[in-house]
Design an enzyme around this catalytic site. Structure first.
Site, PDB file in Angstrom:
ATOM      1  N   LYS A  86       0.828  -1.212   0.000  1.00  0.00           N
ATOM      2  CA  LYS A  86       0.000   0.000   0.000  1.00  0.00           C
ATOM      3  C   LYS A  86       0.865   1.267   0.000  1.00  0.00           C
ATOM      4  O   LYS A  86       0.456   2.299  -0.512  1.00  0.00           O
ATOM      5  CB  LYS A  86      -0.902  -0.028   1.234  1.00  0.00           C
ATOM      6  CG  LYS A  86      -1.962   1.056   1.278  1.00  0.00           C
ATOM      7  CD  LYS A  86      -2.864   0.809   2.467  1.00  0.00           C
ATOM      8  CE  LYS A  86      -3.926   1.872   2.640  1.00  0.00           C
ATOM      9  NZ  LYS A  86      -4.791   1.546   3.800  1.00  0.00           N
ATOM     10  N   GLU A 185     -10.961   6.034   5.483  1.00  0.00           N
ATOM     11  CA  GLU A 185     -10.899   5.119   6.627  1.00  0.00           C
ATOM     12  C   GLU A 185     -11.429   5.728   7.924  1.00  0.00           C
ATOM     13  O   GLU A 185     -12.247   5.102   8.608  1.00  0.00           O
ATOM     14  CB  GLU A 185      -9.464   4.599   6.805  1.00  0.00           C
ATOM     15  CG  GLU A 185      -9.128   3.580   5.720  1.00  0.00           C
ATOM     16  CD  GLU A 185      -7.636   3.327   5.545  1.00  0.00           C
ATOM     17  OE1 GLU A 185      -6.845   3.788   6.394  1.00  0.00           O
ATOM     18  OE2 GLU A 185      -7.262   2.669   4.567  1.00  0.00           O
TER      19      GLU A 185
END
Lengths: 619, 172
Positions: A86, A185
């Site tokens: 990521k 998130e």
């Protein structure tokens, strides 16, 4: 009239099936998939009952391992075992070189500026590696929920820029997932937390994951989650804590910092284990090769202090951006595995003057929130509707004379947003204008992220300053940008869906989609085409089977020739990409086989062939 | 431009508005227009939802900010407003220069307490301008004064932004 496939008795699809949608937390270290089950957001376990899938992918000569097995092999096969991918998403080679010393991979340049990792299976882009993780989660969800997914909400760090978001969406596409929404998130965590606790008022979500840090300030009002400001650092996380301990160990043990990839991986594993042990213990003994030593909490706290300070600074800035004072924050929620570190909790508590809330599992809360929103977007939600009002994390703008960044949309503006600004020509007779799209907070273009460049051509020649060029930025609910430019006098126009300079080039995407075309997902046009092709293939198979069974008996030579001709036409069109033409030809083929199908029914052949998935005429 | 921003929120064009009520109405409207409501719709409808939601957000931001609301009200009154400040206001400009100098001194001395005091003074000055504007914006005879006050609000907005940037630098 359409030829219809009959399913076996007992296999017919249920009529009012719940639309299956999942939330996926694609994390730096760990990933999860969650869904609503019996009204509750629940993480979905694998066949062994494990909820967490380590975000690790190992490429073997004859296969791919994802998850625990790949982590286990990380030290023995470091070059083919990709972890923390990521951190590379949406990054250029140059960005990655900055992280370079810490990453034991062999990088190769691709067609675009995206770094590819050289593995035993050839060069893999971070997008492909992420897609392999997502694919495992999709398959897990389909097995566990017992059906095809309508789509997924994928979470991204709030502080991800346009390139990083686009890369994430591309990865989902490659994994055969229909992306219902990219969700930030911390916002996802707020949803899970807020709905669970029925919270109202201003909350701060402190989200420290494996590789990224986000802080979001939200106002919760009866099901509305309004992000007031967000901030963070997309290159700060628990991985950095590991590196800090590893650096300390190298110093203590008098090692050379120049370790081979396997040793480096092993060292980081030792460091990570020590970090985790310090969550419960006051001190921990580390062993590496012949060396062993002790690290206590205070030493560890000192090692991570500079990293922690960076996160706290981002918190203060987000509070200022939200236009509030620190003491107006009514609750602080901890998200992400790295918030288990006691010193992190303590420091955040000191800053906000209140004890942070840790009652929801910091590893799961993001996926749970995403599952709730996925369910809502799939249309399954009842009762009080959930509404998320998010913001863009970084300002968007363009390059003006002198290499300066002119902001068009300021950071923390609520999305979706569309904003236009007028510019003019600076030379007599100028007929083209270059538009350089930027993201960032700095004044100088060179300090901002370059997202795209495009040209507006065909401006009628005029004296300098007479042309009026309106540049419009539009950011959708996923936080993705598109830009258009228009000369107002002549109506000359140009636009782009921003495909970031650091993203994959279209040819790279095309190649990957071909590689995995069975999963080709979300791109609407590609999807429509694929659906039409599948439909055509199915029709061809069905007609072929019927011809094989009864063609001789029920058709004369001329009728047979007509059907064969139309089938051939459909085969040829289906190999191309003209959706409309395929659809028309499929209808034509259905028409010319109508009489044949009717004759088959009349002949009572239907009964003889049940159980072979035969076809019937409907309507 | 389609609907007037005020009408969108069921408000009469006015400078003094109830910001809480505005926020409540915004959330109601956002529930109806947000693209999440159209996740299942045809691409055309999704595009329209995106545009409507963007318009709503723009209207809300305009009405929420006093200086932008003031500018919008003056523009609604029909008369053309020059883009750049051409309103002569030497007295205010002088005061601005002094404030900026003060800010620079605060930066040099890294005086956080001083910055907090400065912020409070700035807030008070903004409130005063807003009261002045509310009292005169709809009187045609005082159009020039209203424009002047609106420009002053814009100046103070910029100054507030500079204070934020200063706080950021001092936080390093």
């Amino acid at each position: 009239m359409a030829l219809l496939q009959i399913a076996e008795p007992g296999q017919s699809p249920q009529p009012h099936q719940r639309r299956l949608a999942v939330g996926i937390d694609l994390g730096t270290t760990n990933s999860l998939v969650a869904a609503m089950r019996s009204g509750l957001a629940t993480p979905l376990p694998d066949a062994q009952g494990r909820v967490i899938l380590p975000s690790a992918v190992r490429y073997l000569a004859d296969g791919v391992e994802v998850g625990h097995a790949a982590v286990a092999a990380a030290a023995s096969d470091p070059l083919n075992s990709i972890i923390s991918v990521k951190r590379l998403m949406g990054r250029g080679l140059a960005d990655v070189k900055q992280l370079g010393a810490q990453l034991p991979y062999r990088f190769v340049a691709g067609d675009s500026q995206m770094p590819f990792i050289d593995t035993v299976q050839g060069a893999k882009s971070p997008v492909e590696v992420s897609a392999d993780i997502l694919r495992v989660l999709r398959e897990r969800a389909e097995a566990s929920l017992g059906g095809q997914l309508v789509g997924a909400v994928i979470t991204v760090p709030a502080y991800f820029d346009d390139a990083q978001r686009q890369a994430t969406k591309d990865a989902a596409r490659l994994a055969g997932l229909n992306v219902l929404r990219l969700l930030n998130e911390p916002t996802a965590a707020a949803v899970a937390y807020g709905l669970d606790k029925g919270a109202e008022g201003v909350v701060a979500i402190y989200d420290l994951g494996g590789g990224t840090f986000d802080i979001s300030i939200l106002r919760l009002t009866r099901g509305v989650f309004e992000v007031l400001a967000t901030g963070g650092d997309s290159a700060l996380g628990g991985d950095d804590f590991d590196h800090a301990i590893a650096g300390w160990l190298i110093e203590q043990a008098g090692l050379s910092a120049d370790l081979d990839p396997g040793a480096q991986r092993h060292l980081l594993q030792v460091a990570c284990a020590a970090k985790e042990a310090l969550t419960d213990a006051d001190s921990v003994t580390l062993a590496y090769g012949d060396w062993s030593g002790t690290l206590d909490r205070a030493q560890f706290a000192a090692l991570i202090e500079p990293l922690l300070a960076r996160s706290l600074k981002a918190c203060r800035r987000a509070v200022r951006d939200a236009g509030i004072e620190l003491d107006e924050v009514e609750a602080v929620v901890m998200v992400g595995g790295s918030t288990r570190v006691p010193r992190v909790r303590e420091a955040v508590g000191e800053l906000f003057g209140r004890t942070p809330l840790t009652d929801l599992d910091p590893d799961q809360v993001v996926a749970l929130g995403a599952a709730i929103q996925a369910d809502a977007l799939a249309g399954n939600q009842q009762g009080e509707e959930l509404l998320l009002l998010d913001v863009i994390p970084l300002s968007l703008g363009l390059e003006t004379m002198g290499g300066l960044m002119e902001k068009v949309i300021a950071r923390n503006t609520t999305i979706p947003v569309a904003r236009g600004q007028e510019f003019t020509t600076y030379k007599d007779g100028q007929t083209a204008m270059m538009i350089h799209v930027l993201q960032g907070e700095r004044e100088l273009v060179s300090d901002c992220r370059s997202l795209a460049r495009f040209e507006l051509r065909g401006i009628p020649p005029m004296v300098a300053g007479a042309a009026k060029i309106r540049v419009t930025y539009q950011v959708d609910a996923d936080g993705l940008l598109s830009v258009s430019a228009r000369e107002l006098g002549s109506g000359v126009e140009a636009s782009i869906q921003v495909k970031p300079s650091y993203g994959l080039s279209d040819s790279e995407i095309a190649r990957m989609l071909q590689d995995s075309f069975a999963h080709a997902g979300d791109d609407k046009a590609a999807r429509a085409l694929r659906e039409q092709q599948v439909e055509a293939e199915r029709l061809l198979e069905v007609v072929q089977a019927a011809l094989a069974a009864d063609g001789e008996r029920l058709l004369d030579a001329e009728e047979r020739a007509v059907i064969d001709h139309e089938m051939q036409q459909l085969r040829e069109l289906a190999a191309g990409s003209d959706v409309g033409a395929i659809e028309r030809q499929a209808r034509r083929l259905s028409q010319v086989t109508d009489a044949f199908a009717a004759r088959r029914m009349d002949a009572g052949i239907k009964a003889a062939l049940t159980g072979r998935q035969l076809n019937e005429i409907e309507e | 431009m389609s609907t007037c921003h005020f009408a969108l929120f069921d408000l009469q064009p006015a400078f003094a508005i109830d910001l809480d009520q505005l926020a409540v109405r915004y959330r109601e409207l956002a529930r109806e227009t947000h693209p999440d409501r159209f996740a299942d719709a045809a691409p055309r409808e999704q595009r329209q939802a995106l545009e409507r939601a963007a318009q709503l957000n723009d209207a809300y931001q305009t009405l929420k900010s006093p200086s932008r609301r003031a500018l919008y009200l003056l523009a609604l009154r029909g008369e053309h407003l020059p883009l750049e400040a051409t309103v002569q206001d030497p007295e205010f400009l002088l005061q601005q220069m002094m404030l900026r100098e003060e800010l620079e001194e605060l930066q040099d001395s890294a005086d956080l307490a001083g910055v907090a005091v400065f912020k409070r003074r700035l807030k008070a000055a903004q409130a005063e301008l807003e009261q002045g504007f509310a009292a005169c914006w709809d009187r045609p005879a005082e159009r020039e004064q209203a424009e002047r006050l609106m420009r002053r609000m814009q100046f103070l907005d910029k100054l507030a932004l500079e204070v934020r940037e200063l706080e950021e630098r001092l936080d390093d």
